[in-house]
Design an enzyme around this catalytic site. Structure first.
Site: not given
Ligand code: GAR
Length: 198
Positions: A90-91, A107, A141, A143
């Protein structure tokens, strides 16, 4: 002049790779930052000849110090946009205030359903028939920021978290590249929760 982008990653970095592989006329990725020194996304960035930085919370006395270091690290590359591409933190307020409405996140669920670190698992556990991915502006928040775009992905019999996530990531990568390209070309206007990209 292409827009300058800094990408934040925590893991494999396939979304980063999609941004790097796309026809980058409207943007240039100028640096990649991870909270984890072992993130494969850093290797992808280095193969592409990009500068990288690790800002690991474990190296800082508290969250504020980490937030401040991350804000400085990003700002050193003077980005027009910051893209969280699988960044699993979380930033904090320093980063958010330094780049107001200039931070994009992707997301793996149809927000506002299933926010947080386990969007794919939570959707499967809930038993929904359709999930997907969301690209949104980041606010304070989890997401919760204004939504830029979403794509639905159907759940198939026998899906497990890995199989479903891989199918989501196929459409997610395409969506992220499209939205980042459009933001860098045309910008966006935000009124309340409604975002318009001209
Ligand atoms: C992605 O599906 C992204 O949406 C998710 O992590 C994955 C990263 O994939 N992010 C989250 O869940 C954030 N809450 P990648 O490292 O192969 O790009």
């Amino acid at each position: 002049m292409p827009a300058r982008i800094v990408v934040l990653v925590s893991g494999s970095g396939s979304n980063l790779q999609a941004l790097l592989d796309a026809d980058q006329q409207s943007y240039a990725v100028v640096g990649v930052i991870s909270d984890r020194p072992d993130a494969h996304g850093l290797v992808r960035a280095e193969h592409h000849g990009l500068p990288t930085l690790v800002v690991d919370p474990g190296d800082f006395p508290d969250r504020h110090a980490w937030d401040t270091a991350l804000a400085h690290g990003i700002a050193d590359w003077s980005p027009d946009w910051v893209v969280c591409a699988g960044f699993m933190r979380i930033l904090g307020p320093v980063v958010l205030d330094t780049f107001p409405r200039r931070i994009v996140n992707t997301h793996p669920a149809l927000l506002p359903a299933f926010p947080g670190a386990h969007g794919v698992r939570d959707a499967l556990d809930y038993g929904v028939r359709v999930t997907g991915c969301t690209v949104h502006l980041v606010d304070s928040g989890v997401d919760t920021g204004p939504i830029l775009a979403q794509v639905a992905v159907g759940i198939e019999p026998g899906d497990d978290e890995t199989a479903l996530h891989e199918r989501i990531k196929v459409v997610e990568r395409e969506l992220l590249v499209d939205i980042v390209t459009r933001l860098c070309t045309d910008g966006c206007t935000v009124v309340g929760r409604k975002v318009t990209i001209p």
